[in-house]
Each structure stands twice: as structure tokens, then as C-alpha cells.
Write an enzyme that holds these catalytic residues in place. Sequence first.
Site, PDB file in Angstrom:
ATOM      1  N   LYS A  36       0.849  -1.205   0.000  1.00 52.59           N
ATOM      2  CA  LYS A  36       0.000   0.000   0.000  1.00 52.59           C
ATOM      3  C   LYS A  36       0.882   1.252   0.000  1.00 52.59           C
ATOM      4  O   LYS A  36       2.079   1.170   0.248  1.00 52.59           O
ATOM      5  CB  LYS A  36      -0.900  -0.022   1.238  1.00 52.59           C
ATOM      6  CG  LYS A  36      -0.133   0.035   2.552  1.00 52.59           C
ATOM      7  CD  LYS A  36      -1.049  -0.164   3.759  1.00 52.59           C
ATOM      8  CE  LYS A  36      -0.249  -0.215   5.043  1.00 52.59           C
ATOM      9  NZ  LYS A  36      -1.103  -0.442   6.231  1.00 52.59           N
ATOM     10  N   TYR A 255      16.550  30.309   6.969  1.00 48.64           N
ATOM     11  CA  TYR A 255      15.355  31.069   7.351  1.00 48.64           C
ATOM     12  C   TYR A 255      15.266  31.282   8.851  1.00 48.64           C
ATOM     13  O   TYR A 255      15.538  30.374   9.633  1.00 48.64           O
ATOM     14  CB  TYR A 255      14.098  30.310   6.917  1.00 48.64           C
ATOM     15  CG  TYR A 255      13.813  30.386   5.436  1.00 48.64           C
ATOM     16  CD1 TYR A 255      13.572  31.605   4.804  1.00 48.64           C
ATOM     17  CD2 TYR A 255      13.760  29.218   4.680  1.00 48.64           C
ATOM     18  CE1 TYR A 255      13.290  31.652   3.446  1.00 48.64           C
ATOM     19  CE2 TYR A 255      13.476  29.255   3.329  1.00 48.64           C
ATOM     20  CZ  TYR A 255      13.242  30.478   2.706  1.00 48.64           C
ATOM     21  OH  TYR A 255      12.975  30.512   1.374  1.00 48.64           O
TER      22      TYR A 255
HETATM   23  C1  LIG Z   1      -0.310  -1.514   6.794  1.00 52.27           C
HETATM   24  C2  LIG Z   1      -0.888  -2.737   7.311  1.00 52.27           C
HETATM   25  C3  LIG Z   1      -0.097  -3.853   7.551  1.00 52.27           C
HETATM   26  C4  LIG Z   1       1.404  -3.840   7.444  1.00 52.27           C
HETATM   27  O1  LIG Z   1       1.936  -3.370   8.661  1.00 52.27           O
HETATM   28  P1  LIG Z   1       3.513  -3.204   8.922  1.00 52.27           P
HETATM   29  O2  LIG Z   1       3.577  -2.639  10.281  1.00 52.27           O
HETATM   30  O3  LIG Z   1       4.000  -2.253   7.899  1.00 52.27           O
HETATM   31  O4  LIG Z   1       4.106  -4.545   8.792  1.00 52.27           O
HETATM   32  C5  LIG Z   1      -0.721  -5.024   7.953  1.00 52.27           C
HETATM   33  N1  LIG Z   1      -2.067  -5.067   8.114  1.00 52.27           N
HETATM   34  C6  LIG Z   1      -2.858  -3.995   7.908  1.00 52.27           C
HETATM   35  C7  LIG Z   1      -4.330  -4.108   8.126  1.00 52.27           C
HETATM   36  C8  LIG Z   1      -2.289  -2.802   7.527  1.00 52.27           C
HETATM   37  O5  LIG Z   1      -3.087  -1.729   7.342  1.00 52.27           O
END
Ligand SMILES: *Cc1c(COP(=O)(O)O)cnc(C)c1O
Length: 360
Positions: A36, A255
Site C-alpha cells: 500500500k 530562514y
Molecule cells: C499496513 C498494514 C499492515 C502492514 O503493517 P507493517 O507494520 O508495515 O508490517 C498489515 N495489516 C494492515 C491491516 C495494515 O493496514
Amino acid sequence: MHHRPTQAKINLSAILSNYQQAVKLAPKAQQLAVIKADAYGHGAVDVAAYLEPHVPAFAVAFIDEALSLRAAGIDKPIVILEGLSGEEELRLAAQYNFWPLLHSNEQLIALTALSPVPDLHCWLKVDTGMHRLGLTPVEAQSWVDKLTRLMQRKPVLASHFSCAEEPDSPISMHQMQQLFALAAHLDCEVSLANSAALTTLPQSAVGWNRPGIMLYGSSPIAGKSAAELGLQVAMTVTSQIMAIRDVLPGETVGYNCRWQADTPSRIATLPIGYADGYPRLINSASEVFLHGQRAKVVGTVSMDMLTIDVTHIPQVQAGDEVELWGENIPVNEVAAHANTIGYELLTRVTQRMQRIYLRD
Ligand SMILES: *Cc1c(COP(=O)(O)O)cnc(C)c1O
């Protein structure tokens, strides 16, 4: 096309090796590769194409992310972690072999109201304590019965840990027991462990695991480095020095004059800023790496540039390469100086950062 020397090198073979490390932690389970948020900033299409021969399925947050992967020729099943709503999404999911993680009565009613009901490999999200999404165990039970009748296939029961990065958490234990008891009672497969749980709670790593951050070589738990967990850094962000100047005691840099020299100092300027994803909110302890040593970021990070103090490295010249995070400076370290976590810095690397892919 790219003239600016600021880039994120993405080591795809490191990502595969990290995936294989996840498999080693739970050899009897199946591991989804969570890609994702553009594979946590690493480029979902490139990462998926590289991993595809080695993984049973991928996971993304929502359907648009999955559709872009299909448009790029990725064929493996894709779990949609936020489920699906509406007839169009549900029909697309059946057409493209997306596996929705359905989390609410509304999503399930929308699905079961369709005629014919699309043939979907459904997963059900059970709320065991995160209190963000998910069905109660009682709701889950009635939907399992209904879906099993409609689809001739049992849904996978999934839940998500709220404190997996804490070892020996009684909350994680409670969440695991709830999900496993329900799944045993209903005779369903489970999906529970994320990266942190794979390392802190191996009993939870059965069925379908969902490693994300560990694939990118970032440690999912405090107190253990990526290297100690056998993980290889996947993203190294580098730039090159574009200018060097000496400043006198009392002179300021950047800045709002936030940094002032108290001794004669040599300042180098880099063409990378917060519009590339380097956090503006870092504190004065944040460091970069060049010539085999560390140097401090000084002054306010600008949109396109930042400045570092190289007084202690006399051989520094314009054009020298500087690492912002990666092999030598863990992304979690920079994140901690910006009061956040590595996940946020990785996913905030912007589109204007050139990504260079290294394949074995
Ligand atoms: C993002 C996500 C993961 C992965 O988690 P990590 O901490 O990056 O391993 C697993 N399950 C769900 C439902 C998620 O949203």
C-alpha cells in the site's frame, strides 16, 4: 531527463531478501507482501513486478491502488485492506481477483444484496481491540455462516494489532486469543501478524501474515536494528553538495536565523528539502553521512534545499555525495528527530524525488 542529483536508490533485491526473511520467521504460514501507499514510497509497480514470482498475493489499502497494479500487468491476487463499498467496486473486485477485507455490516450488506452475488474470496475484519475498523465477534460469526452459504467458501478472519511493537503486550495476547478462538470455532483461516508481530509474537504468525515495513528494511520494533533482524535497507536517499561557504562566529544560516555559528564554520548546501520529503520538523540532532562520517543538519530545512555543518570534514567539495537516510543513517533515526516514525518519512517521499531501481 533528470538533472538533479537528489535521488532515492531502491534496492529491489533487498526487498526480496527481506520478504524471504519474513518467510523464515513463519515458514508454515503464507505472507502477503503489503505494498500500500506506493509500496511505502518505494514504487508499488516496480516492487510488485519484482516480488510477483515469489509471493502468493499482495495487499494494498484501497481499490484504486489495486487497479493501478492490474493496469501495470500485476496478476497475483490483491487483498484490499479497507474493504470495498458499492456495486461497482464489488464487481471490479470479482473481475480482477481482488480479495476484500470487509469490515462493516454496510459493506457486507452491499455485497450480499447483489444479484447474482459476485464470486469473491472474502476476508472479514474482526475488531479485537484496535477499535478502528471491524465486526464484533458475534457479527463476524453470522456473516461467516451467510458468506459460506453464498460463496461455497469460508472467509478468512483477520484482525490488526494495536501494540505489536511492544514485546509481551497483554493487549496483543488478548487480541490473538480472541481471533484464534473465533476462527477455531468457525473453522476459518486467520490473518493477524504484521511486521512487528512476526518478530515479537511468533505464535500469532499463522495463516496469512501481512508484513509491510520489514520488507523495506526498516526495523518494526524499537531496540532492535534492521541488521539484527536480518533485514537489508531498501531505500537510500542521497544528494550532492551544490555549494560550500565559510561563516563567521555570530553569523546565521537559513530562514529565521535558527542556527548561529559560535566558531568559524563551513556550511555545505544540498539540493533536497521538505518538498522532496525530508522533514522540516527535525531537531538539531539530525545527521547526514558523507566521507564515511556524520555531519549535522543546521538551520531550517527549506523547500528545495538544506544546509549541513561540514567544519570537521576539511576535504569536502562541491559534488560530493551525501546520504540523508539509508545504509548508514537509519530512516527511523531521522524520523525520531522529527518526532515521527520511519513509515511516515518513507511514504512521504514525493514524486519529484527520482527513484533509481537496483536489481540483481
Ligand atoms: C499496513 C498494514 C499492515 C502492514 O503493517 P507493517 O507494520 O508495515 O508490517 C498489515 N495489516 C494492515 C491491516 C495494515 O493496514
